[in-house]
Design an enzyme around this catalytic site. Structure first.
Site, PDB file in Angstrom:
ATOM      1  N   ASP A 166       0.862  -1.153   0.000  1.00 30.94           N
ATOM      2  CA  ASP A 166       0.000   0.000   0.000  1.00 30.94           C
ATOM      3  C   ASP A 166       0.913   1.222   0.000  1.00 30.94           C
ATOM      4  O   ASP A 166       2.106   1.107   0.278  1.00 30.94           O
ATOM      5  CB  ASP A 166      -0.845  -0.070   1.277  1.00 30.94           C
ATOM      6  CG  ASP A 166      -1.742   1.118   1.414  1.00 30.94           C
ATOM      7  OD1 ASP A 166      -2.245   1.575   0.379  1.00 30.94           O
ATOM      8  OD2 ASP A 166      -1.938   1.583   2.536  1.00 30.94           O
ATOM      9  N   LYS A 167       0.378   2.357  -0.323  1.00 29.65           N
ATOM     10  CA  LYS A 167       1.246   3.527  -0.295  1.00 29.65           C
ATOM     11  C   LYS A 167       1.053   4.337   0.981  1.00 29.65           C
ATOM     12  O   LYS A 167       1.942   4.446   1.805  1.00 29.65           O
ATOM     13  CB  LYS A 167       0.992   4.418  -1.508  1.00 29.65           C
ATOM     14  CG  LYS A 167       1.914   5.621  -1.552  1.00 29.65           C
ATOM     15  CD  LYS A 167       1.647   6.490  -2.728  1.00 29.65           C
ATOM     16  CE  LYS A 167       0.432   7.370  -2.524  1.00 29.65           C
ATOM     17  NZ  LYS A 167       0.655   8.410  -1.542  1.00 29.65           N
ATOM     18  N   ARG A 193      -5.243   4.377  -8.118  1.00 27.60           N
ATOM     19  CA  ARG A 193      -6.707   4.428  -8.117  1.00 27.60           C
ATOM     20  C   ARG A 193      -7.309   3.020  -7.989  1.00 27.60           C
ATOM     21  O   ARG A 193      -8.314   2.700  -8.606  1.00 27.60           O
ATOM     22  CB  ARG A 193      -7.227   5.074  -9.402  1.00 27.60           C
ATOM     23  CG  ARG A 193      -6.938   6.549  -9.498  1.00 27.60           C
ATOM     24  CD  ARG A 193      -7.976   7.347  -8.777  1.00 27.60           C
ATOM     25  NE  ARG A 193      -7.708   8.769  -8.837  1.00 27.60           N
ATOM     26  CZ  ARG A 193      -7.616   9.546  -7.762  1.00 27.60           C
ATOM     27  NH1 ARG A 193      -7.744   9.030  -6.570  1.00 27.60           N
ATOM     28  NH2 ARG A 193      -7.421  10.827  -7.879  1.00 27.60           N
ATOM     29  N   LYS A 242      -7.220  -4.514  -5.287  1.00 25.69           N
ATOM     30  CA  LYS A 242      -5.940  -4.860  -4.667  1.00 25.69           C
ATOM     31  C   LYS A 242      -5.885  -6.356  -4.405  1.00 25.69           C
ATOM     32  O   LYS A 242      -4.904  -7.029  -4.730  1.00 25.69           O
ATOM     33  CB  LYS A 242      -5.779  -4.113  -3.343  1.00 25.69           C
ATOM     34  CG  LYS A 242      -5.486  -2.645  -3.469  1.00 25.69           C
ATOM     35  CD  LYS A 242      -5.294  -2.047  -2.098  1.00 25.69           C
ATOM     36  CE  LYS A 242      -4.973  -0.572  -2.160  1.00 25.69           C
ATOM     37  NZ  LYS A 242      -4.727   0.005  -0.841  1.00 25.69           N
ATOM     38  N   ASN A 300      -8.611  -0.603   4.046  1.00 26.15           N
ATOM     39  CA  ASN A 300      -8.733  -0.931   2.625  1.00 26.15           C
ATOM     40  C   ASN A 300      -7.699  -1.947   2.166  1.00 26.15           C
ATOM     41  O   ASN A 300      -7.764  -2.446   1.062  1.00 26.15           O
ATOM     42  CB  ASN A 300      -8.630   0.349   1.783  1.00 26.15           C
ATOM     43  CG  ASN A 300      -7.351   1.097   2.074  1.00 26.15           C
ATOM     44  OD1 ASN A 300      -6.686   0.822   3.062  1.00 26.15           O
ATOM     45  ND2 ASN A 300      -7.007   2.019   1.222  1.00 26.15           N
ATOM     46  N   ALA A 307      24.306   3.956 -11.124  1.00 31.07           N
ATOM     47  CA  ALA A 307      23.238   3.998 -10.119  1.00 31.07           C
ATOM     48  C   ALA A 307      23.461   2.927  -9.069  1.00 31.07           C
ATOM     49  O   ALA A 307      23.345   3.163  -7.875  1.00 31.07           O
ATOM     50  CB  ALA A 307      21.889   3.792 -10.797  1.00 31.07           C
ATOM     51  N   LYS A 351      26.210   1.521  -8.207  1.00 32.33           N
ATOM     52  CA  LYS A 351      27.340   1.797  -7.337  1.00 32.33           C
ATOM     53  C   LYS A 351      26.966   2.784  -6.253  1.00 32.33           C
ATOM     54  O   LYS A 351      27.220   2.581  -5.087  1.00 32.33           O
ATOM     55  CB  LYS A 351      28.482   2.361  -8.169  1.00 32.33           C
ATOM     56  CG  LYS A 351      29.631   1.379  -8.319  1.00 32.33           C
ATOM     57  CD  LYS A 351      30.718   2.005  -9.134  1.00 32.33           C
ATOM     58  CE  LYS A 351      31.580   0.937  -9.767  1.00 32.33           C
ATOM     59  NZ  LYS A 351      32.305   1.440 -10.923  1.00 32.33           N
TER      60      LYS A 351
END
Lengths: 351, 1361
Positions: free
Chosen positions: B373-374, B965, B971, B994, B1303, B1305
């Site tokens: 989830d964020k 969204r 989910k 949720n 990146a 490294k």
């Protein structure tokens, strides 16, 4: 209580080496370099042991004779043939003649060996009553059910000693005669038949029932001998310390063998002139041939064996140690190769 | 279905446990406390962990008796908690009919029909119908976060007819009966009625029901009658209890157990057939075929059949029954270690990882897909006001950003954060001031008029929060959210606000400064356009409805005056304050009303406030001198501070608490308060706002159009107190608001032109905010004429009262109102990333875990957060799936797939051909890094049957997938799809209600115990307090648990097979008769005692690689994903080894003793002894780390074996018929051959495995073995080796890397920490601001240069102090 002293949060875990899984640990990192010396050391040790075992086993002399009586193997074949087909073979005697060119180094043990005899058969092996054999009067009268069908005689009397093992007691007997000079008289070699059973078995585990009026026979009154026996148990030997349940042959027999081919100790030769061993000369073993083995394809053997610190003759252990030791050394060399080759690589990696 | 509730006591079965009944008589004894301490049967094991201190039992008893005596006729004891406020949560007052008073009871003792009286902040113990509330309107506020995760307050109403009573309901006189539904699990429904004695019925609804698990808030006391108790409560019925999940490893083990069964059957069949054949040879031999008691012998066939079952009994140890017991024990041990890991401890919440599922810990080591989830999981779900744009000017709130960033540092350094805050405040020339608590101790703090301050609630202090155990802090009120440092430029503009601006509106000032008006409107909108409930934490809301107006006693006014006089010198230098319109009464009012602001943010004195005013005012010429002077004086002004802050009315303000439905709202209100636009109170009729220079403004609240997801906005309609106009303030998503703005009319009035410019600029700012990952909201307003409003109201009223399609009409009505808006500005709220999230995500990525982010947020925010938390790398190729139809979705996916395929085909050729040979290109590992963004609507198409495969194929190409969204159902569907179609191990992590479905569907569900209540945690298998803990949980504990358990299971199979086969081999030499060469006690104890503890210890304590190395090399996790420790062939290899070892273990003694006079048990003894040593030494070979515990257990096992054998051999003469190993061990211990045999057997049996392990260690070490070497190195060598390792790792996947190398490294260097990230971020954003300043600024900003100078000076000053 540790928690009362600290002012930290109620749910804070203890910060100890144990709970944080930081206990000091020995972390064996198995690699060629570490195992190398181990293999060489172990290999050398094993080879050393193996050599010792091999030579001590080689030093042991054994003399065996199959007196089963297969046709053409001696005079016991007569007895074997006579006993064939009978449930209770007739008493029969035969003899085994042999001569020793040199001294048979003592102490010499006389064994009999049976082959193909499954004393370890489960139903056979459980058919005994230790309580009865320990002289418990109640057990004498009421043998356990495992003894069935050798629990009670046809007349309903309790059998003492009950069970299939006791019933199948080995009943051949041997006597050893020595002829010092060729053509001379045979002198009976004294066989020490005491102390052939384990000391604990003879003194602790096997006990006669308490004597009644000083008589063992009365103590066994009301019991029947096993069906295959010719004599009641209290008449196994005239020696009062060797009769009844504490008869040494009986005690030895009752320690059931682990494997279908087994030896049992019959006597030790350590008395008189024979304490150093059997001197050279001709010998005769008189065999009372009673025990039927042909029915189950078994054999009966007589064995004279000397003994060392590691027991009887057994080349296996010595050879096995030698082989394993050599394998260890060999692996050690392989490890060495691995170590040398891959050590270089590791060094390359380091750079 | 209704069921009459009997008035009589309802005796209800206690399913939980049969607690002793006499608890009732001793309400405070320990056991009852324990019973109360654990809320329900779900967590009984925690009871022991709670440390409950029960001080002074005796005094309480005395007190209790005293009260019982004193209140014989008084039905309610009101003083209960004065003495015993240490367990108020678990105890509550309950009416006992017999004793005519409320007594304290445990939750478990509540029965249906009880009257319960609860005070504020208590947890409701059972579902009850509300009969009385101290609130005059008959309202009770409850917080339902325990049930649905929503942390806002909800209102419940007293049953009709009871609300009008002014006295408490009298249980004695309560003669009505209640009928209601039989217990069900529908939280949102309750139907029933209350029948009075006169047969009059009153309906009961959900509004009257207080649900178990909720918390009473803002209401002094309530009384209710219990309708459902215990397991019948809706909360309990909703809780299906922890789901039983089987771990992948256990499923794997189960199939192998089946193989063991097969093996057993084969072995038994062999035995049966063998016995039959053997017996047929000796059918006539009574030696071997012992006749039955009745004399006849059984046929070999029958004997063979019997033998089958005999063998099953003999060899049943092969089926590792004890394996399951051991697995459970090992899992408990593993869980114990997970839970006691200090790294998971979160000091702020005093919580650590919580393992709710005990049986799937090893699955943590095999996760392949992670669904996160964020909000609240990756982010803190603490909405922090970051920036705003008003009238087209962006205010970047640099100071605020800096505060946030060092707040983090302060927390990590475990310091009292007030230091930090004050250091910021000192940047603003506001020295540190004592907190609220010191105020309370101040000289005036003990004044009776001030008793509310006595319940000192130090919002500003983290420790204060922990000192108030029974009241959770009001939602969204952590200091980081509440303390907003105003932007200096904006404050400058604020200083121009005078009441004059409004008073003569258009006559005196010809050209009203439009921007200032905008600012005023903007902040008023922030403050009032919401549904925030104002409260003091321990205070019912009605008490602070009109705090500063009514509650100003004369005495305190005099004090204020005296204070003023004392500081008049300085005051006179402040023109802005002089310009107040009323000289005597207005100023103290304004003064007092401003005070709360500062004392709330950080308790401050009027001195400071004045100073800040002084320094900020551009006209102040001697500002710097003034500042320093005050600062010097301030150090000894502590007493004055105390006086100043203990002014009546002020502590109330200090304790003002905003409880909002969503954290965004609260953040905006707090932001407004930072600009001295304080929301003071809210009633259904009016909203009071204390505006800096304008004084308290009371808005008549005409209407609220609440937020809904269709409109994506909310509005309030108020009558402006100054202009007396009807004003609509609207707040909503930018996309919606922008469309509703008034269109520029062609006549091109200057005003409208300006509005257009503002709109463009704001849009630019909005895009900018979104890029930074801020949540944006637009604020707009609309002025209506009274006639317009009246007309709208009429229509709206019609809509409200209509019954058919009311929702649609209401929506239409809202549309009518919310149009032609004037854009005021926009806000950027940051939902900050949790500490350590980017590092964790990076580590998990490296560990080969695919991470999907599933969020309900909009696409821009989601993508931004994905970048911020390193889910997406800047050079990732991004594919966005956002289509309106299924066909388009399919088309898009296939084109993307084609493109991807083309790229990967091209790539390997480019890179090198030699590498191809080493590592054939796998799509997942190929050089292309891709991310997929999919929106909820498209996701719906993608989840449909026909597109599923394509979708999954597409996602398998992508390193990261972001679903925005997404609904909760989607989910869980995504998780289900991936789990079932790809056959992978999935993990879902979330914090809110949720996420529950997703958590339950995944193989492992992890709940983040965050702000949104307990629901996710309740549904989860593991609960952590922060996302960052996930990396250690998976990489270290998951790896350990998996390796340990799989190795232990394999070892168990080995152990059983190796031992049982000894018996089996013996059958070949005893005519398959089922004889065991071992006494059966030894046989039983061999598994039960002698060899049981070491594998368990091994399973709990084995540590193949240290935690540090595992964290540093996340790649090691891949071995668990591939189940390397326990593959099907490992099982068979283990079994083969077991067969070999048992063969050796049997035949070495066999050949040794062949033909000798050995008896059965004497033959078994060396076998057993050798087997014991082999089995234990095998474990030592397999162990990667041996602690003293291992050694203790192994030596203990050996000793116990010998001890048992010796004692049993000595004691057991005739016991255990028919035979026993009497004196055998003693004989053997004197026999050198015994030792020789054992040593030889052990050596031969263990040699192959040992050699294999040694060669493996030197020739082909697994990554884990290689990593293990690191644990031995010194730190310097270690860093070097790690670098080398990574270099090698990169060499292996050259295909993937030329673009990524730099990146990788940089990423592998230890991260500088989140604060640095934020610092960089804020720095860059502000740099942009600086660059744009010339654009932003207009002539209106006359004090700009000074402000800038101040900004520069600020930080350095902060460093000095």
């Amino acid at each position: 209580m540790t928690w009362s002293a600290t002012a930290r949060g109620a749910h804070q875990p203890d910060n100890t080496a144990f709970t944080q899984q930081r206990l000091p640990a020995w972390q064996p990192l198995l690699s060629a370099s570490i195992a190398l010396p181990l293999f060489f050391c172990a290999g050398l040790a094993f080879i050393g042991l193996g050599l010792g075992l091999y030579y001590s086993s080689n030093g042991i002399k054994e003399l065996e004779y199959d007196y089963t009586g297969d046709p053409g193997t001696g005079n016991c074949s007569v007895c074997a043939a006579a006993g064939q087909g009978r449930a209770l073979p007739l008493p029969c005697s035969c003899a085994w003649y042999f001569s020793l060119p040199e001294l048979f180094q003592g102490p010499v043990y006389l064994y009999y060996e049976l082959t193909n005899f499954y004393q370890n058969n489960r139903r056979y092996g459980v058919s005994r009553d230790d309580a009865q054999l320990s002289g418990l009067p109640s057990a004498l009268r009421h043998p356990v059910n495992e003894c069935a069908p050798y629990q009670r005689s046809a007349a309903g009397l309790p059998i003492a000693p009950c069970g299939a093992i006791a019933n199948s007691l080995f009943n051949d007997s041997f006597s050893l005669w020595h002829q010092r000079q060729p053509g001379g008289p045979y002198v009976k070699v004294p066989l020490d038949r005491s102390g052939i059973a384990w000391w604990t078995d003879y003194h602790v585990k096997f006990r006669n029932p308490p004597l009644v009026n000083g008589s063992l026979a009365l103590a066994f009154q009301g019991t029947a001998p096993p069906p295959n026996w010719h004599r009641p148990v209290y008449e196994l030997s005239p020696d009062p310390n060797n009769t009844g349940f504490i008869n040494q042959d009986f005690v030895v027999w009752m320690r059931t063998a682990a494997l279908p081919t087994f030896r049992k100790l019959y006597a030790r030769i350590r008395q008189g002139n024979y304490s150093a061993g059997l001197p050279r000369g001709a010998y005769r073993v008189n065999i009372t041939y009673n025990y039927p083995v042909r029915a189950f394809g078994g054999h009966k053997l007589l064995i004279f064996s000397s003994i060392s610190w590691m027991g009887g003759k057994n080349p296996f252990l010595g050879i096995a140690y030698l082989v394993v030791g050599s394998v260890c050394i060999l692996t050690g060399f392989v490890m060495l190769v691995v170590y040398i080759r891959y050590q270089d690589q590791d060094d390359d990696d380091e750079e | 279905m209704t069921e009459a509730l009997q008035w009589a006591r309802y005796h209800w079965q206690r399913l939980i446990r049969g607690a002793p009944r006499d608890d009732d008589s001793r309400p405070y004894n320990y056991s009852s406390l324990l019973a109360c301490g654990c809320k329900s049967s779900q967590t009984p094991k925690l009871a022991g962990k709670h440390r409950i201190v029960v001080p002074h039992l005796q005094p309480f008893k005395d007190e209790y008796e005293k009260f019982s005596g004193a209140y014989v006729n008084n039905r309610i004891r009101t003083t209960k908690y004065t003495l015993l406020n240490f367990v108020p949560r678990n105890l509550f007052e309950q009416f006992h009919r017999k004793e005519k008073k409320y007594i304290d009871q445990c939750w478990k003792d509540v029965t249906v029909g009880d009257f319960i009286r609860l005070s504020c902040n208590e947890v409701i113990p059972a579902d009850m119908v509300l009969l009385f509330s101290t609130d005059p309107d008959g309202i009770c506020h409850i917080e339902t976060s325990g049930l649905d995760g929503e942390s806002n307050l909800k209102q419940r109403q007293v049953v009709r007819g009871y609300a009008e009573q002014d006295s408490e309901v009298d249980p004695e006189k309560f003669s009505s009966r209640i009928e209601c539904e039989s217990p069900n699990n529908d939280l949102s429904r309750f139907r029933g009625f209350l029948e009075h004695s006169n047969k009059e019925r009153v309906g009961l609804s959900k509004e009257n029901l207080l649900l178990r698990g909720c918390t009473i808030r803002n209401t002094e006391a309530v009384v209710g009658i219990v309708v459902y108790a215990g397991h019948e409560t809706k909360a309990m019925l909703n809780n299906s209890g922890p789901r039983y999940k089987r771990s992948k490893l256990e499923r794997r083990a189960n199939t192998d157990v089946l193989w063991c069964v097969m093996l057993l059957v084969i072995m038994c069949l062999t035995g049966a057939v063998g016995h039959g054949i053997w017996l047929s040879r000796y059918e006539k031999m009574h030696f071997f075929n012992i006749p039955e008691p009745d004399g006849h012998t059984i046929s070999p066939l029958l004997a063979g059949f019997y033998m089958f079952w005999t063998m099953i009994i003999l060899l049943q140890v092969l089926i590792p029954i004890s394996l399951y017991v051991s697995i459970e024990i090992v899992k408990l041990g593993q869980i114990y270690f997970i839970q006691s890991d200090v790294d998971f401890y979160n000091e702020k919440t005093d919580s650590t990882v919580q393992c709710r599922a005990l049986n799937i810990a090893e699955d943590l080591g095999q996760i392949q897909y992670l669904f996160s989830d964020k909000t609240g999981t990756l982010t803190e779900n603490k909405m922090v006001f970051r920036r705003c744009s008003v009238a087209g000017f962006d205010y970047c709130h640099e100071e605020n950003a800096r505060r946030l960033e060092s707040y983090q540092v302060a927390v990590s350094e475990d310091e009292d954060f007030t230091d930090t805050v004050s250091s910021f405040l000192s940047n603003m020339a506001k020295p540190r001031a004592p907190s609220c608590r010191t105020v309370h101790n101040g000289p005036l703090g003990t004044k009776p008029s001030n008793h509310l301050a006595g319940s000192s609630f130090t919002l500003g202090s983290g420790e204060g929060a922990s000192e108030v155990p029974h009241s959770r802090q009001a939602a969204f009120s952590s200091p980081i959210e509440t303390d907003v440092i105003p932007d200096t430029r904006l404050l400058d503009k604020f200083s121009q606000i005078t009441p004059r601006l409004f008073m003569p509106l258009d006559e005196t000032i010809q050209n009203p400064p439009l921007e200032t008006l905008y600012i005023i409107d903007f902040f008023i909108a922030l403050a009032i356009c919401n549904t925030v409930v104002v409260s003091a934490p321990n205070q019912p809301p009605q008490k602070i409805r009109h705090p500063s107006l009514r509650g100003l006693p004369i005495k305190s006014l005099e004090e204020v005056k005296s204070l003023f006089q004392r500081w008049s010198v300085r005051r006179s230098s402040s023109p802005s304050l002089n310009s107040g319109k009323e000289p005597s009464s207005g100023v103290p009012n304004a003064f007092v009303s401003r005070l709360p602001l500062f004392s709330r943010m950080k308790p401050a004195s009027p001195v400071e406030e004045e100073v800040s005013q002084v320094c900020k005012s551009p006209q102040c010429s001697s500002s710097s001198a003034c500042c320093t002077e005050t600062e010097k004086q301030h150090s000894d002004a502590g007493l004055l501070n105390g006086k100043a802050e203990s002014l009546p009315g002020q502590p109330l303000a200090c304790n003002l608490c905003y409880e909002a439905e969503s954290p965004d709202e609260a953040a905006l209100v707090y932001a407004a308060r930072a600009y001295q636009c304080t929301l003071q109170s809210r009633t259904p009729e009016q909203v009071m706002v204390d505006f800096a220079a304008l004084g308290p403004l009371t808005f008549q609240l005409l209407h609220i159009l609440p937020f809904d997801s269709v409109r994506k906005r909310m509005s309030v309609v108020v009558r402006h107190p100054l202009s007396n106009q009807v004003v609509v303030y609207t707040k909503g998503a930018d996309s919606v608001i922008m469309e509703l703005l008034s269109v520029a009319s062609p006549d091109g009035a200057s005003l409208e032109k300006q509005q257009l410019i503002i709109r463009e600029k704001t849009q630019k700012h909005l895009d900018d905010y979104a890029k930074q990952g801020l949540r944006t909201l637009c604020i707009a307003k609309k002025v209506m004429s009274d006639t317009e409003y009246a007309e709208w109201l009429r229509n709206h009223f019609l809509a409200e009262t209509s019954i058919d399609n009311r929702e649609e009409l209401l929506l239409e009505s809202a549309m009518r109102l919310e149009n032609k808006l004037t854009l005021l500005g926009a806000t950027g709220i940051e939902d900050r990333l949790q500490e350590g999230v980017p590092e964790s995500i990076e580590a998990l990525h490296k560990a080969g875990i695919k991470i999907w982010m599933l969020t309900g947020d909009k696409q821009e925010t989601a993508v931004n957060i994905a970048y911020a938390c390193k889910l997406l790398e800047p050079d990732d190729k991004l594919f966005i799936l956002n289509t309106q139809s299924k066909d388009a979705c399919g088309m898009l996916m296939s084109t993307i797939l084609k493109e991807l395929q083309k790229k990967t085909q091209a790539l390997p050729e480019q890179v090198s051909l030699s590498v191809d040979l080493l590592q054939p290109p796998v799509p997942q590992d190929s050089g292309l890094r891709a991310g997929l963004i999919i929106t909820g609507k498209t996701l719906e198409f993608a989840l449909q049957e026909s597109l599923q495969k394509q979708f999954l194929e597409l996602t398998s190409w992508c390193q990261a997938v972001v679903c925005c969204r997404a609904t909760p159902l989607q989910k869980s569907e995504v998780v289900k799809l991936v789990r079932s179609h790809l056959q992978v191990m999935t993990l879902a992590i979330g914090d809110g209600a949720n996420d529950v479905s997703m958590i339950q569907v995944a193989d492992i569900g992890i709940g983040v115990s965050g702000q949104e209540g307990m629901q996710a945690v309740m549904a989860s298998d593991f609960a952590v307090s922060q996302f960052k803990h996930l990396s250690k949980l998976l990489l270290v504990h998951g790896h350990w648990c998996y390796t340990r358990l799989s190795n232990m299971i394999l070892y168990f199979f080995y152990k059983n097979v190796a031992y049982v086969n000894l018996l089996f081999w013996y059958q070949f030499f005893c005519g398959f008769s089922g004889t065991s060469m071992t006494d059966y006690w030894v046989l039983i104890f061999f598994n039960l005692l002698f060899t049981s503890a070491p594998p368990v210890i091994y399973g709990v304590l084995e540590k193949d690689v240290s935690a540090e190395t595992l964290m540093q090399l996340p790649e090691l996790y891949k071995s668990g994903q591939k189940s390397e420790a326990y593959l099907p062939h490992t099982f068979w290899i283990t079994l083969l080894d077991a067969f070999y070892q048992s063969l050796v273990c049997f035949f070495v003694p066999y050949f040794t003793y062949q033909g000798s006079d050995i008896d059965i048990f004497a033959f078994g003894n060396p076998l057993n002894t050798a087997a014991l040593f082999i089995i234990l030494l095998h474990l030592v070979i397999e162990s990667k780390s041996l602690t003293w515990i291992h050694l203790l257990v192994i030596i203990g096992s050996i000793l116990s074996y010998f001890l048992f054998a010796i004692v049993f051999g000595a004691m057991c003469v005739t016991c255990n018929p028919p035979s026993n190993p009497y004196w055998i061990m003693q004989e053997h211990m004197l026999d050198p051959v015994f030792y020789l045999v054992c040593i030889l057997t052990m050596s031969i049996a263990l040699l192959p495995r040992f050699v294999y392990r040694v060669l493996q260690g030197s020739l082909f070490p697994s990554p884990i073995l290689r990593a293990k070497h690191f644990d031995r190195l010194t730190p310097e060598e270690r860093t070097k080796a790690l670098k080398k390792w990574r270099g090698a790792g990169k060499m292996n996947q050259v295909t993937s890397k030329y673009a990524n190398q730099s990146a990788g490294k940089s990423g592998r260097r230890p991260m500088p920490g989140p604060s640095a990230v934020f610092a960089m971020k804020s720095a860059t954003s502000c740099a942009i601001e600086q660059g744009n300043l010339s654009l932003c600024e207009t002539a209106l900003d006359q004090g700009y240069s000074e402000t800038k100078a101040f900004e520069m000076a600020g930080p350095s000053k902060g460093k000095e102090s």
